[in-house]
Motif scaffolding. Structure first.
Motif, PDB file in Angstrom:
ATOM      1  N   ALA A  31       5.544 -25.018 -22.680  1.00 45.17           N
ATOM      2  CA  ALA A  31       5.909 -26.352 -22.235  1.00 45.17           C
ATOM      3  C   ALA A  31       5.779 -26.408 -20.715  1.00 45.17           C
ATOM      4  O   ALA A  31       5.990 -25.403 -20.023  1.00 45.17           O
ATOM      5  CB  ALA A  31       7.343 -26.664 -22.651  1.00 45.17           C
ATOM      6  N   ASP A  32       5.452 -27.582 -20.196  1.00 47.07           N
ATOM      7  CA  ASP A  32       5.309 -27.725 -18.747  1.00 47.07           C
ATOM      8  C   ASP A  32       6.594 -27.354 -18.019  1.00 47.07           C
ATOM      9  O   ASP A  32       6.552 -26.834 -16.897  1.00 47.07           O
ATOM     10  CB  ASP A  32       4.915 -29.165 -18.394  1.00 47.07           C
ATOM     11  N   SER A  33       7.729 -27.591 -18.658  1.00 45.68           N
ATOM     12  CA  SER A  33       9.026 -27.350 -18.017  1.00 45.68           C
ATOM     13  C   SER A  33       9.296 -25.870 -17.754  1.00 45.68           C
ATOM     14  O   SER A  33      10.168 -25.540 -16.946  1.00 45.68           O
ATOM     15  CB  SER A  33      10.153 -27.923 -18.881  1.00 45.68           C
ATOM     16  N   VAL A  34       8.565 -24.976 -18.410  1.00 42.59           N
ATOM     17  CA  VAL A  34       8.818 -23.544 -18.246  1.00 42.59           C
ATOM     18  C   VAL A  34       7.589 -22.773 -17.792  1.00 42.59           C
ATOM     19  O   VAL A  34       7.681 -21.570 -17.520  1.00 42.59           O
ATOM     20  CB  VAL A  34       9.356 -22.915 -19.556  1.00 42.59           C
ATOM     21  N   LYS A  35       6.454 -23.441 -17.686  1.00 39.26           N
ATOM     22  CA  LYS A  35       5.207 -22.765 -17.327  1.00 39.26           C
ATOM     23  C   LYS A  35       5.353 -22.097 -15.965  1.00 39.26           C
ATOM     24  O   LYS A  35       5.850 -22.680 -15.011  1.00 39.26           O
ATOM     25  CB  LYS A  35       4.070 -23.785 -17.305  1.00 39.26           C
ATOM     26  N   GLY A  36       4.925 -20.843 -15.912  1.00 41.22           N
ATOM     27  CA  GLY A  36       5.026 -20.079 -14.682  1.00 41.22           C
ATOM     28  C   GLY A  36       6.349 -19.358 -14.512  1.00 41.22           C
ATOM     29  O   GLY A  36       6.488 -18.508 -13.619  1.00 41.22           O
ATOM     30  N   ARG A  37       7.337 -19.687 -15.339  1.00 43.57           N
ATOM     31  CA  ARG A  37       8.655 -19.047 -15.246  1.00 43.57           C
ATOM     32  C   ARG A  37       8.977 -18.220 -16.482  1.00 43.57           C
ATOM     33  O   ARG A  37       9.734 -17.251 -16.398  1.00 43.57           O
ATOM     34  CB  ARG A  37       9.743 -20.103 -15.050  1.00 43.57           C
ATOM     35  N   PHE A  38       8.467 -18.626 -17.629  1.00 46.31           N
ATOM     36  CA  PHE A  38       8.742 -17.939 -18.885  1.00 46.31           C
ATOM     37  C   PHE A  38       7.460 -17.258 -19.367  1.00 46.31           C
ATOM     38  O   PHE A  38       6.354 -17.786 -19.175  1.00 46.31           O
ATOM     39  CB  PHE A  38       9.208 -18.922 -19.962  1.00 46.31           C
ATOM     40  N   THR A  39       7.625 -16.113 -20.043  1.00 46.07           N
ATOM     41  CA  THR A  39       6.489 -15.404 -20.625  1.00 46.07           C
ATOM     42  C   THR A  39       6.820 -14.977 -22.050  1.00 46.07           C
ATOM     43  O   THR A  39       7.810 -14.265 -22.270  1.00 46.07           O
ATOM     44  CB  THR A  39       6.129 -14.157 -19.804  1.00 46.07           C
TER      45      THR A  39
ATOM     46  N   SER B  53      13.488 -17.120 -12.941  1.00 44.03           N
ATOM     47  CA  SER B  53      13.736 -18.276 -12.053  1.00 44.03           C
ATOM     48  C   SER B  53      14.548 -19.340 -12.779  1.00 44.03           C
ATOM     49  O   SER B  53      14.218 -20.525 -12.765  1.00 44.03           O
ATOM     50  CB  SER B  53      12.418 -18.861 -11.553  1.00 44.03           C
ATOM     51  N   LEU B  54      15.605 -18.893 -13.416  1.00 48.39           N
ATOM     52  CA  LEU B  54      16.371 -19.779 -14.283  1.00 48.39           C
ATOM     53  C   LEU B  54      17.096 -20.866 -13.512  1.00 48.39           C
ATOM     54  O   LEU B  54      17.567 -20.651 -12.382  1.00 48.39           O
ATOM     55  CB  LEU B  54      17.354 -18.967 -15.127  1.00 48.39           C
ATOM     56  N   ARG B  55      17.170 -22.024 -14.140  1.00 46.85           N
ATOM     57  CA  ARG B  55      17.823 -23.200 -13.578  1.00 46.85           C
ATOM     58  C   ARG B  55      18.939 -23.643 -14.517  1.00 46.85           C
ATOM     59  O   ARG B  55      18.936 -23.293 -15.694  1.00 46.85           O
ATOM     60  CB  ARG B  55      16.805 -24.332 -13.442  1.00 46.85           C
TER      61      ARG B  55
ATOM     62  N   VAL C 249       9.555 -24.594 -26.573  1.00 52.73           N
ATOM     63  CA  VAL C 249       9.399 -23.923 -25.280  1.00 52.73           C
ATOM     64  C   VAL C 249       8.073 -23.194 -25.175  1.00 52.73           C
ATOM     65  O   VAL C 249       7.351 -23.320 -24.186  1.00 52.73           O
ATOM     66  CB  VAL C 249      10.556 -22.932 -25.063  1.00 52.73           C
ATOM     67  N   SER C 250       7.744 -22.400 -26.209  1.00 50.60           N
ATOM     68  CA  SER C 250       6.577 -21.533 -26.113  1.00 50.60           C
ATOM     69  C   SER C 250       6.158 -21.082 -27.496  1.00 50.60           C
ATOM     70  O   SER C 250       6.966 -21.060 -28.431  1.00 50.60           O
ATOM     71  CB  SER C 250       6.896 -20.312 -25.238  1.00 50.60           C
ATOM     72  N   ALA C 251       4.881 -20.706 -27.612  1.00 48.89           N
ATOM     73  CA  ALA C 251       4.349 -20.208 -28.875  1.00 48.89           C
ATOM     74  C   ALA C 251       3.298 -19.142 -28.600  1.00 48.89           C
ATOM     75  O   ALA C 251       2.676 -19.125 -27.529  1.00 48.89           O
ATOM     76  CB  ALA C 251       3.754 -21.344 -29.697  1.00 48.89           C
TER      77      ALA C 251
END
Lengths: 107, 118
Positions: free
Chosen positions: B60-68, B84-86, B48-50
């Motif tokens: 990851a593109d799937s979470v960019k802009g939504r996760f920090t 902005s969870l899905r 997801v992220s590092a």
């Protein structure tokens, strides 16, 4: 994004047999490939990194080989505790990606 | 002994937010890159992220802009703010430590489950 394709999806073997798991990358990842083992309800465990380096505490029956796009994880003689799902993972390019997994089951 | 203890998961409605935490111990936290990897129920692993030791972040593109992703080295804690969870974000979220290079994960926590449902 680099896609990793693992084969076979499921491998059925008996304790004492040799297991050979494959991972193919959609483009070269050099040697930057790792293998993880995951048992049900547990977090993944690092087995091999940079294609052939065993992680700390990993038994010598686990070995990795390959470079470029084709990689292999070999378990020389299966122990009962080895049966699990195995994932390959590349760190050549971000986003880092995992293969879909190979389930190693008892025959 | 290296320990990673995640918390903060739970049931959240679509569009909602959570903050996941990972308390680290047994190593010099500030000296290692850290990551979040998730696993949807019955599915494979997704990075997801590092965040590296210098504070640079990757998504990851799937979470960019939504996760920090962030880290507090004074508290030996890694965070993941998820917004902005899905429904497709439903997964066990693992915190993991890198061995040397950012892309090799040698220690993992036991995970925290995030369920997105109305």
């Amino acid at each position: 994004e680099i896609v990793l394709t693992q084969s076979p999806a499921t491998l059925s073997l008996s304790p004492g047999e040799r297991a050979t798991l494959s991972c193919r990358a959609s483009q070269s990842v050099s040697i930057y490939l790792a293998w993880y083992q995951q048992k049900p309800g547990q977090a993944p465990r690092l087995l091999i990194y940079d294609a052939s380096n065993r992680a700390t505490g990993i038994p010598a029956r686990f070995s990795g080989s390959g470079s470029g796009t084709d990689f292999t994880l070999t378990i020389s003689s299966l122990e009962p505790e080895d049966f699990a799902v195995f994932y390959c993972q590349q760190r050549s390019n971000w986003p880092y990606t995992f293969g879909q997994g190979t389930k190693l089951e008892i025959k | 002994e290296v320990q990673l203890l995640e918390s903060g998961g739970g049931l959240v409605q679509p569009g909602g937010s959570l903050r996941l935490s990972c308390a680290a111990s047994g190593f010099t936290f500030s000296g290692y890159a850290m990551s979040w990897v998730r696993q949807a129920p019955g599915k494979g692993l997704e990075w997801v992220s590092a965040i590296n030791t210098g504070g640079s972040t990757f998504y990851a593109d799937s979470v960019k802009g939504r996760f920090t992703i962030s880290r507090d080295n004074s508290k030996n804690t890694l965070y993941l703010q998820v917004s902005s969870l899905r429904a497709e974000d439903t997964a066990v979220y693992y915190c993991a430590k890198s061995i040397i290079a950012m892309g090799i994960l040698d220690y993992w926590g036991q995970g925290t489950l995030v369920t997105v449902s109305s």
